[in-house]
Motif scaffolding. Sequence first.
Motif, PDB file in Angstrom:
ATOM      1  N   GLU A 262       3.621   3.623  10.076  1.00  0.00           N
ATOM      2  CA  GLU A 262       2.253   3.160   9.816  1.00  0.00           C
ATOM      3  C   GLU A 262       1.313   3.628  10.919  1.00  0.00           C
ATOM      4  O   GLU A 262       0.160   4.000  10.668  1.00  0.00           O
ATOM      5  CB  GLU A 262       2.238   1.636   9.711  1.00  0.00           C
ATOM      6  CG  GLU A 262       0.922   1.077   9.196  1.00  0.00           C
ATOM      7  CD  GLU A 262       0.996  -0.420   8.931  1.00  0.00           C
ATOM      8  OE1 GLU A 262       0.026  -0.964   8.381  1.00  0.00           O
ATOM      9  OE2 GLU A 262       2.032  -1.039   9.268  1.00  0.00           O
ATOM     10  N   GLU A 263       1.819   3.648  12.159  1.00  0.00           N
ATOM     11  CA  GLU A 263       0.999   4.072  13.295  1.00  0.00           C
ATOM     12  C   GLU A 263       0.614   5.550  13.192  1.00  0.00           C
ATOM     13  O   GLU A 263      -0.425   5.969  13.700  1.00  0.00           O
ATOM     14  CB  GLU A 263       1.775   3.852  14.606  1.00  0.00           C
ATOM     15  CG  GLU A 263       2.007   2.394  14.958  1.00  0.00           C
ATOM     16  CD  GLU A 263       3.178   1.781  14.196  1.00  0.00           C
ATOM     17  OE1 GLU A 263       3.427   0.573  14.370  1.00  0.00           O
ATOM     18  OE2 GLU A 263       3.850   2.511  13.413  1.00  0.00           O
ATOM     19  N   GLN A 272      -3.272   8.178  -0.789  1.00  0.00           N
ATOM     20  CA  GLN A 272      -1.928   8.374  -1.326  1.00  0.00           C
ATOM     21  C   GLN A 272      -0.905   8.564  -0.208  1.00  0.00           C
ATOM     22  O   GLN A 272       0.253   8.154  -0.337  1.00  0.00           O
ATOM     23  CB  GLN A 272      -1.896   9.585  -2.269  1.00  0.00           C
ATOM     24  CG  GLN A 272      -0.553   9.775  -2.981  1.00  0.00           C
ATOM     25  CD  GLN A 272      -0.145   8.559  -3.792  1.00  0.00           C
ATOM     26  OE1 GLN A 272      -0.857   8.121  -4.677  1.00  0.00           O
ATOM     27  NE2 GLN A 272       1.021   7.983  -3.473  1.00  0.00           N
ATOM     28  N   LEU A 273      -1.324   9.155   0.891  1.00  0.00           N
ATOM     29  CA  LEU A 273      -0.427   9.322   2.034  1.00  0.00           C
ATOM     30  C   LEU A 273       0.057   7.967   2.533  1.00  0.00           C
ATOM     31  O   LEU A 273       1.243   7.774   2.826  1.00  0.00           O
ATOM     32  CB  LEU A 273      -1.135  10.078   3.157  1.00  0.00           C
ATOM     33  CG  LEU A 273      -0.327  10.325   4.429  1.00  0.00           C
ATOM     34  CD1 LEU A 273       0.814  11.297   4.173  1.00  0.00           C
ATOM     35  CD2 LEU A 273      -1.226  10.813   5.557  1.00  0.00           C
ATOM     36  N   LEU A 275       0.285   5.200   0.829  1.00  0.00           N
ATOM     37  CA  LEU A 275       1.185   4.590  -0.159  1.00  0.00           C
ATOM     38  C   LEU A 275       2.565   5.236  -0.118  1.00  0.00           C
ATOM     39  O   LEU A 275       3.588   4.545  -0.173  1.00  0.00           O
ATOM     40  CB  LEU A 275       0.583   4.731  -1.560  1.00  0.00           C
ATOM     41  CG  LEU A 275      -0.700   3.951  -1.824  1.00  0.00           C
ATOM     42  CD1 LEU A 275      -1.291   4.322  -3.183  1.00  0.00           C
ATOM     43  CD2 LEU A 275      -0.432   2.446  -1.770  1.00  0.00           C
ATOM     44  N   THR A 276       2.612   6.571  -0.048  1.00  0.00           N
ATOM     45  CA  THR A 276       3.896   7.272  -0.017  1.00  0.00           C
ATOM     46  C   THR A 276       4.669   6.928   1.249  1.00  0.00           C
ATOM     47  O   THR A 276       5.884   6.704   1.214  1.00  0.00           O
ATOM     48  CB  THR A 276       3.681   8.793  -0.114  1.00  0.00           C
ATOM     49  OG1 THR A 276       2.951   9.090  -1.312  1.00  0.00           O
ATOM     50  CG2 THR A 276       5.007   9.533  -0.145  1.00  0.00           C
ATOM     51  N   ALA A 277       3.960   6.863   2.376  1.00  0.00           N
ATOM     52  CA  ALA A 277       4.607   6.506   3.641  1.00  0.00           C
ATOM     53  C   ALA A 277       5.213   5.108   3.564  1.00  0.00           C
ATOM     54  O   ALA A 277       6.341   4.877   4.035  1.00  0.00           O
ATOM     55  CB  ALA A 277       3.601   6.591   4.777  1.00  0.00           C
ATOM     56  N   LYS A 278       4.489   4.190   2.955  1.00  0.00           N
ATOM     57  CA  LYS A 278       4.997   2.826   2.805  1.00  0.00           C
ATOM     58  C   LYS A 278       6.263   2.813   1.952  1.00  0.00           C
ATOM     59  O   LYS A 278       7.240   2.120   2.274  1.00  0.00           O
ATOM     60  CB  LYS A 278       3.922   1.937   2.167  1.00  0.00           C
ATOM     61  CG  LYS A 278       4.343   0.487   2.011  1.00  0.00           C
ATOM     62  CD  LYS A 278       3.237  -0.345   1.376  1.00  0.00           C
ATOM     63  CE  LYS A 278       3.680  -1.794   1.203  1.00  0.00           C
ATOM     64  NZ  LYS A 278       2.632  -2.604   0.521  1.00  0.00           N
ATOM     65  N   ASP A 279       6.258   3.600   0.865  1.00  0.00           N
ATOM     66  CA  ASP A 279       7.443   3.691   0.001  1.00  0.00           C
ATOM     67  C   ASP A 279       8.653   4.205   0.783  1.00  0.00           C
ATOM     68  O   ASP A 279       9.768   3.683   0.646  1.00  0.00           O
ATOM     69  CB  ASP A 279       7.178   4.623  -1.184  1.00  0.00           C
ATOM     70  CG  ASP A 279       6.276   3.999  -2.228  1.00  0.00           C
ATOM     71  OD1 ASP A 279       6.066   2.766  -2.172  1.00  0.00           O
ATOM     72  OD2 ASP A 279       5.774   4.736  -3.093  1.00  0.00           O
ATOM     73  N   TYR A 309       3.884  14.198   3.352  1.00  0.00           N
ATOM     74  CA  TYR A 309       2.724  14.905   2.804  1.00  0.00           C
ATOM     75  C   TYR A 309       3.082  15.637   1.509  1.00  0.00           C
ATOM     76  O   TYR A 309       2.304  15.659   0.549  1.00  0.00           O
ATOM     77  CB  TYR A 309       2.180  15.905   3.830  1.00  0.00           C
ATOM     78  CG  TYR A 309       1.235  15.286   4.826  1.00  0.00           C
ATOM     79  CD1 TYR A 309      -0.132  15.217   4.569  1.00  0.00           C
ATOM     80  CD2 TYR A 309       1.703  14.757   6.010  1.00  0.00           C
ATOM     81  CE1 TYR A 309      -1.007  14.632   5.478  1.00  0.00           C
ATOM     82  CE2 TYR A 309       0.845  14.170   6.930  1.00  0.00           C
ATOM     83  CZ  TYR A 309      -0.513  14.113   6.656  1.00  0.00           C
ATOM     84  OH  TYR A 309      -1.377  13.527   7.558  1.00  0.00           O
ATOM     85  N   GLN A 310       4.252  16.240   1.493  1.00  0.00           N
ATOM     86  CA  GLN A 310       4.680  16.976   0.296  1.00  0.00           C
ATOM     87  C   GLN A 310       4.767  16.048  -0.913  1.00  0.00           C
ATOM     88  O   GLN A 310       4.265  16.373  -1.998  1.00  0.00           O
ATOM     89  CB  GLN A 310       6.044  17.631   0.549  1.00  0.00           C
ATOM     90  CG  GLN A 310       6.056  18.649   1.666  1.00  0.00           C
ATOM     91  CD  GLN A 310       7.428  18.787   2.296  1.00  0.00           C
ATOM     92  OE1 GLN A 310       8.449  18.373   1.732  1.00  0.00           O
ATOM     93  NE2 GLN A 310       7.485  19.350   3.509  1.00  0.00           N
ATOM     94  N   ILE A 311       5.394  14.905  -0.703  1.00  0.00           N
ATOM     95  CA  ILE A 311       5.575  13.959  -1.807  1.00  0.00           C
ATOM     96  C   ILE A 311       4.250  13.292  -2.170  1.00  0.00           C
ATOM     97  O   ILE A 311       3.950  13.071  -3.353  1.00  0.00           O
ATOM     98  CB  ILE A 311       6.642  12.908  -1.451  1.00  0.00           C
ATOM     99  CG1 ILE A 311       7.989  13.606  -1.188  1.00  0.00           C
ATOM    100  CG2 ILE A 311       6.796  11.889  -2.569  1.00  0.00           C
ATOM    101  CD1 ILE A 311       9.054  12.699  -0.599  1.00  0.00           C
ATOM    102  N   ALA A 312       3.424  12.986  -1.170  1.00  0.00           N
ATOM    103  CA  ALA A 312       2.106  12.396  -1.435  1.00  0.00           C
ATOM    104  C   ALA A 312       1.250  13.333  -2.282  1.00  0.00           C
ATOM    105  O   ALA A 312       0.518  12.886  -3.171  1.00  0.00           O
ATOM    106  CB  ALA A 312       1.396  12.064  -0.126  1.00  0.00           C
ATOM    107  N   ALA A 313       1.343  14.637  -2.011  1.00  0.00           N
ATOM    108  CA  ALA A 313       0.576  15.604  -2.811  1.00  0.00           C
ATOM    109  C   ALA A 313       1.024  15.582  -4.262  1.00  0.00           C
ATOM    110  O   ALA A 313       0.202  15.655  -5.189  1.00  0.00           O
ATOM    111  CB  ALA A 313       0.745  17.005  -2.222  1.00  0.00           C
TER     112      ALA A 313
END
Length: 539
Positions: A262-263, A272-273, A275-279, A309-313
């Motif tokens: 998160e930091e 979206q970044l 959200l994906t990071a949280k997942d 980043y790849q998955i968020a995209a």
Amino acid sequence: MRFFILILAIFVSVQAKQVVLNGKDLTIQDVYDISLGENVKIDKKALDRVFRSHEALIEAAKQGHKIYGLTVGVGLNKDKQFVDAHGNLDDEVIKASKKFNIGLIHAHCGGVYEDLKPNVVRAIMAIRLNNMLYGGSGVSLELVKTYEAFLNNNIIPAVPSKGSVGEADITILGHIGLAMLGEGFVYVDGEKIPASAALSKFNIKKIEPFGKDALSIISSNSYSSALAVLAILDLKNLIKNLKLVYALSLEGLNGNVAPFLEESVKLRPFPQLLLTAKDLRELLKGSYLWENSSKRALQDPLSYRDGVYQIAALESSLKTLEDLMKIQLNSSDDNPGVNLDASTPKNSYQEKFFVKNGKSAVVPNSNFEPLLWVFELEKMSIVLGFNSKASSQRIIKLDDDYFTGLSRFLGTDETIHAFGAMQKPFAALDAENQLLANPVSLNWLPLAGNIEDIATNAPLAAIKLQKQIDNFYYILGMELLHAAQAIDLRMKEDPNLKLSVKTKKLFEQYRKQVEFLQVDRPLTEDFRKSYDFLKNYSY
């Protein structure tokens, strides 16, 4: 009494297995369910819109409007008058309109290659029926009822799979109209039979297309959008499992979770970044990766480090595509279109499209144009191609003892070559995915007397995306194969190695299908099993 209750429960269950179509809220999941055989039911208010739309269209024709596909021809033949409906619609005019409609269907049946699969044809008919129920087509009630009857009796028109350039799928969709005329062929219970025999078997009256019925059958994007919708559902499952395989792969590498802390992501807060990071953090909850390790690199190769980043995209592109397709499914792509609630005309030019003494307007338009969502399909192909290559790079890193600290090619004391030669299959699939990532929406010729001078190749954009998805399932399956091998090797070094709850479940379920590579073996079946496993895995 118990028997009666059981029968009632079964009856209620069967009755519940239908999708209500009203032209306004068809979902991507609904299309998928109908494609697999669920029945449909038409909402009464939607039928009223269809009736009023048809009445408005016919009234406009009576008032002398030039209406594309009704009183004048289509394409370059728009300058030819085929039906003079000025005044009352007498028998001669009705006869002339029906003849024109039948000729229009015949003239637009010209696809090539094998017939489409039944689920795709059902998706096409469901989408087109819902578009008509929106109330902008001007079609007859009889026509929408025929679509309903075909779906609910599982009559599948024999529709060729290629031949549309994506400016409405006219040469493909004509075959659905042909079947409704009692001509051509359909599939019933897997058997290809004459359409006339199917109509007789199910006591369905063949259509007598009138007004704008034929044009509304052939001129829509329902084939292209059906392919896109089915690809979207595959993509949703793929992306969900991509995140999970990436998490297990990171555990196999002993990788660094810092990039999606998160930091980290809050310093660059793309929605979206975040959200994906949280997942990803949730998927790795409880993993040994949250503990310090002297053997862990400060920064991993970019295929791992930039994974968030790849998955968020991918997820961002998918969301945009989904939103656009929801509009496509619940609107009218008819030209001309009937607007039942048009605003008051502001000038004489606008006024000429209005039906006198009413609020309706019959308007020529370019609503058959699917560019907005075709471009998103093309974008998705690029993003998917990027992720395909990143996954391939991660597999190569897992094979490299420099990055993992494990054995070369993840072998054992009993293997000769382990995964050393097995980099070629995923490299071959990735090469194909990069080829498929190239745009097709720029490849067209001027057609129809040089008046249709742009196109989108919408079906091909969806078809190549679907092929990329299938290829990526295989590549991701190979990454899972390597990641699981790496985890086994780490567990031999440290039997107390902690995986997260979700990655542990994935690992254990996968190991029931594909065994650890203790000695060299042919891996072809393992690749196939890995593909099937990921296609069907859920958590």
